[in-house]
Design an enzyme around this catalytic site. Structure first.
Site, mmCIF file in Angstrom:
data_model
loop_
_atom_site.group_PDB
_atom_site.id
_atom_site.type_symbol
_atom_site.label_atom_id
_atom_site.label_comp_id
_atom_site.label_asym_id
_atom_site.label_seq_id
_atom_site.Cartn_x
_atom_site.Cartn_y
_atom_site.Cartn_z
ATOM 1 N N HIS A 157 0.851 -1.196 0.000
ATOM 2 C CA HIS A 157 0.000 0.000 0.000
ATOM 3 C C HIS A 157 0.885 1.243 0.000
ATOM 4 C CE1 HIS A 157 -2.434 -3.241 1.734
ATOM 5 N NE2 HIS A 157 -3.505 -2.594 1.295
ATOM 6 N N HIS A 393 -3.991 3.971 -3.491
ATOM 7 C CA HIS A 393 -4.043 3.338 -2.169
ATOM 8 C C HIS A 393 -3.185 2.084 -2.098
ATOM 9 C CE1 HIS A 393 -5.851 0.512 0.794
ATOM 10 N NE2 HIS A 393 -5.900 1.596 1.554
ATOM 11 N N GLU A 542 -17.363 -0.579 25.043
ATOM 12 C CA GLU A 542 -16.654 -1.851 25.157
ATOM 13 C C GLU A 542 -15.492 -1.974 24.166
ATOM 14 O OE1 GLU A 542 -20.839 -2.619 26.643
ATOM 15 O OE2 GLU A 542 -19.932 -1.611 24.913
ATOM 16 N N HIS A 605 -29.257 -10.613 26.242
ATOM 17 C CA HIS A 605 -28.114 -10.549 27.149
ATOM 18 C C HIS A 605 -27.559 -11.932 27.500
ATOM 19 C CE1 HIS A 605 -29.350 -6.450 27.454
ATOM 20 N NE2 HIS A 605 -28.578 -6.162 28.488
#
Length: 800
Positions: A157, A393, A542, A605
């Protein structure tokens, strides 16, 4: 006069000690400045503080410290003759004959007519102008190495390395504090390439800077099997790479973790006049990183914590793989970061005026209340014919493009992978400077040790990754007479006990501390005003929590991070957990509410597939303890493997026995072991029941009923598949004899993977659908997790 030799600025405090200043570049003067302390200091050659020091090395260090003595010097005297001498030699070498040694190269770059004109009118002797031309030629050489490496590999790249070459050069040649001769030196600045696909830029910088880990041959082997230059940066493969990056946005969160570690340790150990913890964290992110949610989560926390030594450099080239960012990204990134509490600085025309970037860094260093985002308007793929487009890229350059690039960079007639000798020499100045700076730090650390021996001892233990002998003895033990409780509560007691003997234990929960029981009760929260705190409040983030924890671990300063949430929400963290395993980050993941047994919150959950998904990640050890003692054993495993990789401890919400008869904290490290067996010595049982976690007690209950009818039954706790699989074949055959075909596994999760342990003839009692909302006993009964049903399933096997 040091001119533009990139010397890190040292200032003398009121007490006469040495400290690294917050701003190392004087933009107005256009050069780096050095101020010497008149104070006396120790003559002490401390270790090069490798994080994973061997016991022999640590003994040598202790002996060196014992023998060190202070020099009583008057104000104005040199603090250390050898350091002063090294600085003087460095200064002289930096100023000798720059025009002469660079003349041929600058003539080639500028053209003979222009160069001769500059020599004639004296401009070539203007040191500031000359250094600008030298820097420009260094950057051009870097760009050609990008082209050569990608074309040689036929992969890679190149777009970002070409577009951000000025940034890479400035950081590695002029700004960052590091020692290529000792990549693990503690007080180095940290650099993270969140846009990991641009790793070739970092590899070239490491090579030119003199890191042994990236030789020219390594650049020629880019992306090759077994190379030290893989397709994305891997900290375990290449010295000088701090963290493993590639999945976009992860590196931003890692950088926040590194900056958090610096702030935390500085608050704990720095004293007036003694800044032994004083370094910065730099990160390059791209448009893709800016789009990923994890970067926003972590940037929000960095702003909240006011991590002023964190500088994120945004490669704003307006391109991703599919095309211009206008396809899907039109927000004001700088405006968003300002809203998150960051200082933002815009740098335009980076290719024509790289000095603007240096000035931006100076502004970043002057800010003491906010992290900084430097928005660099670069041109991806510069100066190829693909520049400014998504085609730059990734991919190689055709012959016509290579010819055009060479013409643009005045590089005609040179073989691939050519490095101008004086470019190497330019970077060698940085290496010599680094040796001086590290030596200054070693001297300062010795002085710190004499004035603050207790703090210094703890500091060195952390950096050496040393934990006091017998630390595991503080872990609690439980008996059958102790009251029942959830394993999350047993975990809470273990965690707090360990905090008293492991000074590097630090972490927190994603807004579930009271539910996960993951909080160090005797310590403050880590906040802007209390950065010494060891409880990190991550909020409902999280993903960022896991990736920040990776940064904490990979700061390589002895910190052992824990990150807590519900097991079902581990999916939010999954990619960061995978990178924990890949980069060998010793994060302890505390995942409570580990089954349908959590009850009323229902299937959203209640985890089902999460355990098997985590078990599938290489180098991630998952432990599901059955009681208090196995929970203690799980923490022993997690702490002991902190150098090897992460650990997941899956814990129950519902209450279980404090001690299931036959369980053992010490045997947890085997992954699986016999809990009970009524077979005669030397003979095999008729049936083996294998359980984990809260279901182990159901296995024991069923086994007792079967034994009362005369059956020979063995119960095995398979607390960790990964650890059990690592055991010798002989041990595994001893626990699960091949001759015993009748086996039953019992776990309130997905059945996937259990067939390996019960075999073709065995039975698997598991959860084959999502859970249900209701009282946990009702839910367990619905899915067959009762003593009576375990017994029934076992009898079906025995009747075959």
């Amino acid at each position: 006069m040091l001119e533009r030799a990139a010397m890190a600025s040292l200032t003398a405090s009121s007490t006469g000690s040495l400290s690294i200043s917050s701003s190392i570049y004087n933009a107005r003067a256009g050069r780096f400045l050095l101020a010497r302390s008149p104070a006396g200091a120790h003559r002490h050659r401390f270790l090069h503080l490798q994080v994973r020091a061997s016991s022999q090395q640590r003994d040598q260090v202790k002996e060196s410290i014992r023998k060190s003595t202070a020099l009583d010097l008057e104000p104005g005297q040199t603090h250390d003759r050898s350091v002063d001498t090294a600085r003087e030699e460095f200064r002289e070498e930096s100023e000798l004959g720059s025009v002469e040694v660079w003349e041929d190269e600058l003539r080639m770059m500028l053209g003979s007519r222009v160069w001769d004109e500059y020599k004639a009118n004296g401009r070539a002797r203007d040191k500031e102008w000359l250094q600008e031309q030298i820097d420009r030629r260094c950057v051009q050489n870097m760009r050609m190495l990008v082209v050569d490496a990608v074309n040689n590999a036929k992969a890679g790249h190149p777009g970002m390395p070409l577009g951000m070459a000025e940034v890479g050069f400035t950081l590695y040649r002029k700004v960052m504090k590091y020692n290529p001769g000792n990549p693990g030196w503690f007080n180095r600045d940290r650099f993270v390439l969140s846009a990991g696909h641009g790793c070739l830029l970092q590899y070239i910088c490491l090579h030119l800077a003199g890191f042994e880990s990236v030789q020219m041959e390594d650049l020629k082997r880019l992306c090759k099997f077994g190379a030290r230059t893989p397709g994305h940066p891997e900290n375990s493969e290449t010295a000088g790479i701090e963290v493993t990056t590639g999945p976009l946005g992860q590196g931003v969160a890692n950088a926040v973790g590194l900056a958090l570690a610096e702030r935390h340790l500085a608050a704990r150990f720095n004293k007036p006049g003694h800044d032994i913890v004083n370094h910065r964290t730099f990160c390059i992110m791209g448009d893709g990183c800016a789009m990923e949610g994890i970067s926003n989560e972590s940037a929000s926390l960095a702003g909240h914590w006011k991590l002023d030594k964190l500088t994120v450099i945004y490669d704003d080239n307006h391109n991703t793989i599919d095309g211009d960012t206008e396809l899907a990204f039109s927000e004001d990134v700088a405006g968003r970061y300002r809203a998150l509490g960051w200082q933002t600085i815009l740098v335009e025309d980076i290719h024509e005026h790289p000095g603007k970037f240096v000035k931006a860094l100076d502004e970043a260093f002057a800010e003491t209340e906010k992290p900084t985002l430097i928005q660099v308007k670069s041109s991806i793929g510069f100066p190829s014919k693909k520049q400014g487009t998504s085609k730059a890229h990734h991919g190689t350059f055709d012959e016509e493009d290579v010819k055009g690039i060479k013409a643009a960079l005045s590089w005609e007639g040179r073989e691939p992978f050519y490095v101008v000798p004086t470019v190497y020499e330019e970077f060698k100045k940085k290496a010599k400077e680094a040796e001086c700076i590290e030596e200054e730090w070693n001297i300062e650390l010795a002085k710190y040790e004499q004035e603050f021996p207790n703090e210094a001892n703890e500091f060195k233990q952390l950096l050496g990754n040393i934990i006091s002998e017998g630390w595991e003895k503080v872990l609690p033990t439980w008996s059958q007479s102790d009251p029942v409780d959830a394993t999350r509560s047993y975990s809470e007691k273990c965690l707090n006990a360990l905090s008293t003997v492991i000074p590097g234990l630090i972490g927190g929960s994603a807004d579930l501390a009271s539910s996960n029981k993951a909080y160090l009760k005797d310590y403050d929260d880590f906040q802007h005003k209390t950065p010494w705190g060891r409880n990190v409040r991550y909020g409902i983030r999280e993903h960022a929590m896991a990736a920040i924890s990776n940064g904490l671990s990979l700061h390589s300063s002895g910190l052992i991070p824990f990150a807590a949430t519900f097991l079902a929400f581990s999916d939010y963290m999954k990619h960061a957990m995978r990178l924990s395993a890949l980069s060998r980050a010793g994060v302890i993941y505390i995942c409570t509410h580990d089954s349908i047994g959590l009850g009323e919150d229902g299937p959203t959950h209640q985890p089902v597939e999460q355990l098997v998904g985590l078990r599938a990640i290489p180098n991630l050890v998952v432990l599901r303890p059955a009681d208090g003692n196995e929970t203690s054993g799980a923490y022993q495993v997690a702490v002991r493997r902190r150098d090897s990789g992460p650990t997941v401890i899956a814990l129950s919400r519902q209450k279980v026995q404090a001690h299931v008869a036959g369980t053992s904290a010490d045997k947890v490290e085997k992954g699986g072991y016999v809990v009970s067996d009524n077979s005669s010595s030397g003979s095999d049982p008729e049936l083996i029941i294998i359980g984990t976690g809260s279901e182990l007690c159901l296995c024991e209950g069923a086994a007792e009923k079967l034994r009362s009818d005369g059956f020979k039954v063995r119960v095995v706790s398979l607390v960790s598949w990964e650890l059990f699989d690592e055991q010798p074949v002989e041990y595994k055959d001893e626990i699960l004899p091949r001759s015993v075909k009748k086996r039953l596994s019992v776990e309130a999760g997905s059945p996937v993977g259990w067939r390996e342990y019960v075999g073709f003839h065995g039975r698997v009692l598991a959860v084959n659908s999502f859970g249900k909302s209701g009282a946990y006993l009702d839910v367990f009964k619905k899915f067959g997790f009762t003593v009576d049903n375990v017994e029934s399933e076992a009898r079906k096997l025995l009747q075959v």
